[in-house]
Design a protein around this motif. Structure first.
Motif, PDB file in Angstrom:
ATOM      1  N   HIS A  65       0.836  -1.193   0.000  1.00  0.00           N
ATOM      2  CA  HIS A  65       0.000   0.000   0.000  1.00  0.00           C
ATOM      3  C   HIS A  65       0.872   1.244   0.000  1.00  0.00           C
ATOM      4  O   HIS A  65       2.084   1.173   0.228  1.00  0.00           O
ATOM      5  N   TYR A  66       0.228   2.391  -0.289  1.00  0.00           N
ATOM      6  CA  TYR A  66       0.916   3.673  -0.365  1.00  0.00           C
ATOM      7  C   TYR A  66       0.257   4.687   0.570  1.00  0.00           C
ATOM      8  O   TYR A  66      -0.906   4.543   0.962  1.00  0.00           O
ATOM      9  N   MET A  67       1.033   5.740   0.884  1.00  0.00           N
ATOM     10  CA  MET A  67       0.502   6.882   1.614  1.00  0.00           C
ATOM     11  C   MET A  67       0.999   8.151   0.935  1.00  0.00           C
ATOM     12  O   MET A  67       2.186   8.271   0.617  1.00  0.00           O
ATOM     13  N   ALA A  86      -4.442   7.521   2.017  1.00  0.00           N
ATOM     14  CA  ALA A  86      -3.595   7.292   3.187  1.00  0.00           C
ATOM     15  C   ALA A  86      -3.226   5.830   3.349  1.00  0.00           C
ATOM     16  O   ALA A  86      -2.265   5.494   4.038  1.00  0.00           O
ATOM     17  N   ASN A  87      -3.978   4.945   2.716  1.00  0.00           N
ATOM     18  CA  ASN A  87      -3.715   3.507   2.818  1.00  0.00           C
ATOM     19  C   ASN A  87      -4.200   2.830   1.533  1.00  0.00           C
ATOM     20  O   ASN A  87      -4.918   1.855   1.557  1.00  0.00           O
ATOM     21  N   THR A  88      -3.765   3.390   0.405  1.00  0.00           N
ATOM     22  CA  THR A  88      -4.294   2.953  -0.876  1.00  0.00           C
ATOM     23  C   THR A  88      -3.415   1.883  -1.515  1.00  0.00           C
ATOM     24  O   THR A  88      -2.187   1.908  -1.385  1.00  0.00           O
ATOM     25  N   THR A  89      -4.040   0.964  -2.205  1.00  0.00           N
ATOM     26  CA  THR A  89      -3.311  -0.065  -2.946  1.00  0.00           C
ATOM     27  C   THR A  89      -3.190   0.309  -4.426  1.00  0.00           C
ATOM     28  O   THR A  89      -2.536  -0.403  -5.184  1.00  0.00           O
ATOM     29  N   ASN A 116       3.978  -3.104   7.760  1.00  0.00           N
ATOM     30  CA  ASN A 116       4.366  -1.948   8.569  1.00  0.00           C
ATOM     31  C   ASN A 116       5.756  -1.421   8.224  1.00  0.00           C
ATOM     32  O   ASN A 116       6.251  -0.506   8.881  1.00  0.00           O
ATOM     33  N   THR A 118       8.483   0.463   5.853  1.00  0.00           N
ATOM     34  CA  THR A 118       8.601   1.440   4.775  1.00  0.00           C
ATOM     35  C   THR A 118       9.603   0.939   3.749  1.00  0.00           C
ATOM     36  O   THR A 118      10.758   0.694   4.070  1.00  0.00           O
TER      37      THR A 118
END
Length: 239
Positions: A65-67, A86-89, A116, A118
């Protein structure tokens, strides 16, 4: 997880410091920007929505996922998290409700995670008036004996801030001949818009493309051609 959060905070503070220095000393857009080359970004006006998309240059990195975060360069404010990203795939984010001015510079940070952990952080600054590309609108065509109806689809509401200085072009092609039609569209245009290409020859194949031209002569993105073979007509219709 705590280590990852601390690392992100340090990176964010460093970026904010660079932005602040650029404001104090009046560094222009022509100066080197704060761009991380590990990501490729693109900002597009798609159906009058501001869509930011990205691609990782290192394809071996596969985030779960990305933020996405940003700040406005002219305002020394903290980084703001884009809540819907904020929590997109997905590898894109709709920023229409966030980036509402074409005269601002937006500093963006993209974080990629695996669970979790980065995996990467990259950044880029955007000037919408310069960096925005304009994707063609959706459209449909209906062929008749000697004319074609081209129905261009506009969203029901177009944000005033996103009404760039655009010209709508309807391009007609047949037997190697290309003609451009530039219908006048109002600044508050919304909903469907129908344009008639008339005085055509029956029993002839015509192809149509629709796109936007910008006053700054940016690269044009044309829609795929939609072709229609007009039905044969009676002699009296075109004699």
């Amino acid at each position: 997880m705590l280590l990852s959060q601390n690392a992100f905070i340090v990176r964010s503070l460093n970026l904010f410091l660079m932005v602040y220095i650029s404001l104090v000393f009046g560094i222009s857009h022509d100066s080197p920007d704060y761009t991380d080359e590990s990501c490729t970004f693109k900002i597009s006006l798609r159906n009058f929505r501001s869509i930011l998309s990205w691609e990782l240059k290192n394809h071996s990195i596969v985030p779960t996922h990305y933020m996405l975060l940003y700040t406005i360069m002219s305002k020394p404010e903290d980084l703001k998290m884009v809540m819907n990203c904020a929590n997109t795939t997905r590898s894109f984010c709709d920023l229409t409700d966030e980036w509402r001015s074409t005269h601002e510079a937006y500093v963006t940070i993209l974080e990629g995670f695996s669970g979790n952990t980065t995996l990467f952080s990259c950044s880029h600054n955007f000037w919408l008036a310069i960096d925005m590309s304009f994707e063609p609108p959706e459209f449909e065509t209906v062929g008749f004996t000697n004319h074609i109806n081209v129905m261009v689809k506009f969203p029901s509401i177009v944000e005033e801030e996103l009404q760039f200085d655009l010209s709508l072009v309807i391009e007609e092609q047949s037997e190697g001949i290309v003609k451009k039609h530039k219908p006048e569209i109002r600044g508050n245009m919304s909903g469907n818009f129908t344009y008639v290409i008339d005085k055509l020859i029956p029993n002839t194949n015509y192809c149509v493309s629709v796109y936007f031209e910008h006053s700054d002569e940016q690269a044009v993105i044309k829609s795929p051609l939609k072709c229609t073979l007009l039905p044969p007509g009676q002699e009296s219709e075109f004699s």
